[in-house]
Design a protein around this motif. Structure first.
Motif, PDB file in Angstrom:
ATOM      1  N   LEU A   3     -15.631  -5.766   9.108  1.00 49.71           N
ATOM      2  CA  LEU A   3     -15.663  -4.901  10.291  1.00 49.71           C
ATOM      3  C   LEU A   3     -14.876  -3.612  10.036  1.00 49.71           C
ATOM      4  O   LEU A   3     -15.267  -2.530  10.490  1.00 49.71           O
ATOM      5  N   ASN A   4     -13.774  -3.750   9.317  1.00 52.45           N
ATOM      6  CA  ASN A   4     -12.973  -2.575   8.975  1.00 52.45           C
ATOM      7  C   ASN A   4     -13.802  -1.578   8.161  1.00 52.45           C
ATOM      8  O   ASN A   4     -13.769  -0.369   8.404  1.00 52.45           O
ATOM      9  N   SER A   5     -14.568  -2.101   7.202  1.00 52.88           N
ATOM     10  CA  SER A   5     -15.430  -1.230   6.391  1.00 52.88           C
ATOM     11  C   SER A   5     -16.548  -0.627   7.227  1.00 52.88           C
ATOM     12  O   SER A   5     -16.847   0.573   7.108  1.00 52.88           O
ATOM     13  N   ILE A   6     -17.175  -1.467   8.084  1.00 51.14           N
ATOM     14  CA  ILE A   6     -18.281  -0.989   8.918  1.00 51.14           C
ATOM     15  C   ILE A   6     -17.821   0.134   9.844  1.00 51.14           C
ATOM     16  O   ILE A   6     -18.452   1.197   9.937  1.00 51.14           O
ATOM     17  N   LEU A   7     -16.701  -0.112  10.534  1.00 45.14           N
ATOM     18  CA  LEU A   7     -16.182   0.901  11.470  1.00 45.14           C
ATOM     19  C   LEU A   7     -15.689   2.142  10.727  1.00 45.14           C
ATOM     20  O   LEU A   7     -15.912   3.277  11.174  1.00 45.14           O
ATOM     21  N   GLY A   8     -15.057   1.910   9.570  1.00 46.43           N
ATOM     22  CA  GLY A   8     -14.520   3.036   8.811  1.00 46.43           C
ATOM     23  C   GLY A   8     -15.610   3.955   8.292  1.00 46.43           C
ATOM     24  O   GLY A   8     -15.539   5.186   8.465  1.00 46.43           O
ATOM     25  N   GLU A  21     -17.404   5.864  11.037  1.00 47.96           N
ATOM     26  CA  GLU A  21     -16.616   7.028  11.460  1.00 47.96           C
ATOM     27  C   GLU A  21     -16.818   8.198  10.496  1.00 47.96           C
ATOM     28  O   GLU A  21     -16.973   9.352  10.916  1.00 47.96           O
ATOM     29  N   LEU A  22     -16.844   7.891   9.207  1.00 46.20           N
ATOM     30  CA  LEU A  22     -17.039   8.940   8.199  1.00 46.20           C
ATOM     31  C   LEU A  22     -18.414   9.596   8.318  1.00 46.20           C
ATOM     32  O   LEU A  22     -18.577  10.787   8.027  1.00 46.20           O
ATOM     33  N   LEU A  23     -19.408   8.818   8.750  1.00 47.38           N
ATOM     34  CA  LEU A  23     -20.771   9.349   8.896  1.00 47.38           C
ATOM     35  C   LEU A  23     -20.865  10.418   9.988  1.00 47.38           C
ATOM     36  O   LEU A  23     -21.810  11.201  10.015  1.00 47.38           O
ATOM     37  N   LYS A  24     -19.887  10.440  10.884  1.00 44.50           N
ATOM     38  CA  LYS A  24     -19.892  11.427  11.976  1.00 44.50           C
ATOM     39  C   LYS A  24     -19.412  12.810  11.523  1.00 44.50           C
ATOM     40  O   LYS A  24     -19.571  13.787  12.242  1.00 44.50           O
ATOM     41  N   ASN A  68     -25.999  14.294   1.868  1.00 41.66           N
ATOM     42  CA  ASN A  68     -27.028  13.245   1.946  1.00 41.66           C
ATOM     43  C   ASN A  68     -26.716  12.085   1.005  1.00 41.66           C
ATOM     44  O   ASN A  68     -26.953  10.920   1.337  1.00 41.66           O
ATOM     45  N   ASP A  69     -26.185  12.399  -0.182  1.00 43.85           N
ATOM     46  CA  ASP A  69     -25.820  11.349  -1.132  1.00 43.85           C
ATOM     47  C   ASP A  69     -24.713  10.464  -0.568  1.00 43.85           C
ATOM     48  O   ASP A  69     -24.735   9.237  -0.714  1.00 43.85           O
ATOM     49  N   GLU A  70     -23.749  11.097   0.082  1.00 40.96           N
ATOM     50  CA  GLU A  70     -22.657  10.336   0.694  1.00 40.96           C
ATOM     51  C   GLU A  70     -23.170   9.487   1.846  1.00 40.96           C
ATOM     52  O   GLU A  70     -22.741   8.341   2.026  1.00 40.96           O
ATOM     53  N   LYS A  71     -24.087  10.057   2.636  1.00 42.52           N
ATOM     54  CA  LYS A  71     -24.689   9.281   3.733  1.00 42.52           C
ATOM     55  C   LYS A  71     -25.361   8.021   3.199  1.00 42.52           C
ATOM     56  O   LYS A  71     -25.185   6.923   3.735  1.00 42.52           O
ATOM     57  N   GLU A  72     -26.146   8.191   2.140  1.00 39.67           N
ATOM     58  CA  GLU A  72     -26.855   7.056   1.555  1.00 39.67           C
ATOM     59  C   GLU A  72     -25.870   6.014   1.031  1.00 39.67           C
ATOM     60  O   GLU A  72     -26.064   4.809   1.212  1.00 39.67           O
ATOM     61  N   GLU A  73     -24.811   6.500   0.405  1.00 37.25           N
ATOM     62  CA  GLU A  73     -23.793   5.593  -0.119  1.00 37.25           C
ATOM     63  C   GLU A  73     -23.105   4.821   1.009  1.00 37.25           C
ATOM     64  O   GLU A  73     -22.946   3.594   0.928  1.00 37.25           O
ATOM     65  N   PHE A  74     -22.713   5.520   2.072  1.00 38.18           N
ATOM     66  CA  PHE A  74     -22.009   4.874   3.183  1.00 38.18           C
ATOM     67  C   PHE A  74     -22.912   3.901   3.927  1.00 38.18           C
ATOM     68  O   PHE A  74     -22.484   2.821   4.333  1.00 38.18           O
ATOM     69  N   PHE A  75     -24.184   4.286   4.127  1.00 36.26           N
ATOM     70  CA  PHE A  75     -25.128   3.365   4.773  1.00 36.26           C
ATOM     71  C   PHE A  75     -25.298   2.092   3.939  1.00 36.26           C
ATOM     72  O   PHE A  75     -25.468   0.993   4.485  1.00 36.26           O
ATOM     73  N   GLY A  76     -25.258   2.256   2.613  1.00 36.42           N
ATOM     74  CA  GLY A  76     -25.358   1.094   1.719  1.00 36.42           C
ATOM     75  C   GLY A  76     -24.190   0.139   1.918  1.00 36.42           C
ATOM     76  O   GLY A  76     -24.380  -1.080   1.986  1.00 36.42           O
TER      77      GLY A  76
END
Length: 396
Positions: A45-50, A53-56, A62-70
């Motif tokens: 949950l800590n990773s999901i929420l963290g 938050e970064l996605l906002k 776009n590369d970071e978005k893809e990485e974070f969504f992964g």
């Protein structure tokens, strides 16, 4: 009298001491379990929420978005699996674990798991581990009548454990026939292994043998407990062999057919059914005829694809059913692929099983693309042939 009272008191005291020890041990396990649950839920949950938050952030690439969504997707799947384990445990405890049995091809199940866990190795960045699927050629077409979802769950739990506790080397899994009606699955790894005195401990619910290591990699001691209960529910047993620092091998058995002897599967009477065999080699047809003789099925023989299509179309126009077709692929005048396409254009209902000497995954895919409902490679035993046909002959 006094002596008897003293003895009675000592027995009561001994029993109370045993009960107290059990309660204390149970309390310790529950405490460890609750600590692990908190850790196993809060960490992802800590990773999901963290990462959410970064996605906002407005300047994220776009590369970071893809990485974070992964990362988020991975942790969500982890949580879902963990919750499923908790639910399964509660069902096991209340004896409400439902079993739904069906026929399935064991090789297809294991091949799918290999692909699934090859991807997991990439996700976990464990390039030093190779997953090997090991199955004897003579049982590749074997079907099992059991609960595929539960069998898959046990294999997933054991494979996940092997990945967790293996730093490098191999994880080899597969199955073999222990006897005529018992399938023995195995998962062998080159991981950290176990001490012999811990063999029984790892199957106790909430119990984590190597707590420091488990906290580092995740896990709350549920997978093996659930797996053992599932295997028992399916009429089998689960055990292990292990050596500390060398690796572990887990084994479990499942009945091929829970009705008893596997011969019961082939005790069929198809005297009201018609099967069309399309094969240009007479010896192949004669084998199928001999193999199916005890089923009392009515056979028709087409010596090439063109003849197979003509025979099927003729019967169809006369409203005389052909219940199933065994289709060789390499035939003159019209190959099995084209014959299948033409027959399916006339009637999409008739099941067609491709039968070929080319035992490749792409051959199966080409057969399915052409319209075949299933695939069986040569050579095939009479039991495997009847088992395969039995999945389809009453299904339409």
């Amino acid at each position: 009298m006094i002596r008897e009272n003293v003895l009675t008191y000592k027995k009561i005291e001994q029993k109370l001491s045993q009960v107290s020890n059990k309660i204390s041990k149970s309390d310790d396990l529950i405490h460890a379990f609750l600590s692990n649950v908190s850790h196993e839920i809060r960490t992802p949950l800590n990773s999901i929420l963290g990462f959410s938050e970064l996605l906002k952030q407005p300047d994220i690439s776009n590369d970071e978005k893809e990485e974070f969504f992964g990362y988020i997707d991975h942790k969500c799947n982890y949580l879902l699996n963990y919750i499923d384990n908790i639910i399964d445990l509660s069902k096991v405890e209340s004896d409400e674990l439902m079993i739904k049995k069906e026929n399935f091809k064991i090789y297809d199940l294991l091949l799918g798991l290999k692909k699934q866990f090859d991807l997991k190795l990439q996700q976990y960045q464990k390039e030093n581990i190779e997953i090997i699927l090991k199955i004897p050629e003579d049982v590749k077409d074997l079907y099992m009548y059991s609960d595929i979802r539960r069998v898959k769950k046990v294999l997933e739990n054991l494979l996940s454990n092997s990945i967790k506790f293996t730093k490098e080397g191999t994880i080899t899994f597969g199955f073999k026939m222990k006897n005529e009606n018992i399938v023995e699955f195995f998962i062998e790894d080159t991981g950290i292994g176990l001490k012999k005195e811990d063999f029984d401990e790892i199957f106790i619910k909430f119990k984590v043998v190597n707590e420091a290591f488990s906290k580092k990699i995740g896990g709350a001691g549920l997978g093996l407990t659930i797996s053992k209960h599932i295997v028992k529910k399916l009429g089998g047993e689960l055990w292990l062999e292990s050596k500390e620092g060398v690796g572990s091998t887990f084994f479990f058995t499942i009945k091929l057919n829970d009705k008893g002897n596997t011969n019961n599967v082939f005790d069929v009477n198809w005297n009201d059914k018609v099967i069309l065999v399309a094969d240009d080699v007479e010896m192949n047809y004669l084998f199928i005829e001999a193999a199916l003789r005890k089923t009392n099925v009515n056979l028709m023989w087409a010596k090439n694809g063109k003849e197979a299509f003509s025979m099927f179309n003729y019967n169809y126009q006369k409203d005389e059913d052909i219940d199933l077709i065994i289709m060789d692929i390499q035939m003159p005048y019209l190959n099995g692929y084209e014959a299948t396409r033409r027959i399916k254009q006339v009637s999409g209902d008739v099941p067609i099983i491709s039968h070929t000497a080319y035992d490749f995954e792409e051959e199966k895919e080409k057969s399915i693309e052409a319209g075949c409902d299933d695939y069986i490679s040569k050579p095939v035993t009479s039991k495997m042939l009847i088992s395969k046909l039995n999945q389809y002959i009453y299904a339409y």
